[in-house]
Write a protein that holds these residues in place. Sequence first.
Motif, PDB file in Angstrom:
ATOM      1  N   UNK A 124     102.186  68.366 -87.679  1.00 34.93           N
ATOM      2  CA  UNK A 124     102.360  69.019 -86.379  1.00 34.93           C
ATOM      3  C   UNK A 124     103.183  68.145 -85.443  1.00 34.93           C
ATOM      4  N   UNK A 125     102.894  66.860 -85.421  1.00 36.38           N
ATOM      5  CA  UNK A 125     103.642  65.950 -84.538  1.00 36.38           C
ATOM      6  C   UNK A 125     105.101  65.822 -84.967  1.00 36.38           C
ATOM      7  N   UNK A 126     105.370  65.958 -86.246  1.00 36.55           N
ATOM      8  CA  UNK A 126     106.763  65.934 -86.695  1.00 36.55           C
ATOM      9  C   UNK A 126     107.573  67.044 -86.044  1.00 36.55           C
ATOM     10  N   UNK A 127     106.921  68.133 -85.689  1.00 37.76           N
ATOM     11  CA  UNK A 127     107.598  69.268 -85.045  1.00 37.76           C
ATOM     12  C   UNK A 127     107.502  69.208 -83.515  1.00 37.76           C
ATOM     13  N   UNK A 128     106.906  68.129 -83.004  1.00 37.02           N
ATOM     14  CA  UNK A 128     106.786  67.984 -81.560  1.00 37.02           C
ATOM     15  C   UNK A 128     105.673  68.800 -80.947  1.00 37.02           C
TER      16      UNK A 128
END
Length: 364
Positions: A124-128
């Motif tokens: 999820x954090x990879x997608x901001x």
Amino acid sequence: MTFNKELDSIKVYEAGKPIELVVREFGIAPEEVVKLASNENPLGTSPRVAETIRANADKAHLYPDDSMFELKEALSRRFDVLEQTLIIGAGSDQILEFASRAKLHPGAKVLMSRVTFAMYEIYARQQGATILRTPDWRHRPEEFLAMMQEHRPEVVYLCTPNNPTGDAMRREDLFRILDGADPETLVVVDGAYMEYARAKDPDYAVDPREILEYPNALYLGTFSKAYGLGGMRVGYGIAQPEIINALLKLRPPFNITTLSLAAAITACSDDEFLEKSLALHKEQIGRYETYAKAHGFEYIESYTNFITWIFTEDLNSSDLAEALLERGVIVRDLASYGLNALRITVGTAAQNDRLFAAMDEILG
């Protein structure tokens, strides 16, 4: 050198310690090391599957059938679902990655349990995306429903049975959450350990066909646990074709190896090995519950192939994990999840004997 700013908030995922590390650091012979950290099948790989791998070894230079027709056909028969509702991944976590990339973007919201599989947050954090967690590590439907109503997340992760705690949601609670989800919210039901829940209590078991009744739900399964193929990396997703078609646009070609594909096809019909694995677990997990009670620490009721022991302040999980490591027993310390706890794969009788003997030595 600069990188995408989303990477700044991401911690590198730490897998369970390998046997090779213990051999190097403590000089213990490989055959003397007991690995109970990564929830692998303690029986190893099915003899039928091992024979399949050997029989197909001379095809390792060939790309696999990228349609994965035979595996999809086998899964279609096993779960009584249409092949167009299936997607195959290099482990079910690759399908998690596809789902994150398909639905998430900077500012999007993702809801998950307070303590659950670390890759949900990482992808999820990879997608901001923004991470939302329930107050309790238990999957309480009222908490999910309230936060879904308030925040309208793009993705909700329901890991049942849950990793790393081992607890599970009742079927009725899971479907309450699904019924309460916004049609635009993708609800991911991660059933990596579902075979163990189904064997323990039908009230906690979910059939993928039931998930297909929801146009916004995605069910995940894997061959890494009960089927003994952790090293082959094969998982699958089951959802309505609209979701599957979106995920397929993100799947790279030949994402499953030739040998992995052959192994999974055989494993899918090897019910004898599956039942043997589940029977061993049922036979041995009670020993862990008894040991915890006898030594005054808690355990979480488990619906998986592992158990989580929770300690009071007089015992530190990190110290215990290190002391066990020095004795050639690898377990998973859950301090990084904010728990003073150990997650321990339930092994064979001999492996469990080693664990209990080492614990006796440490506890005095």
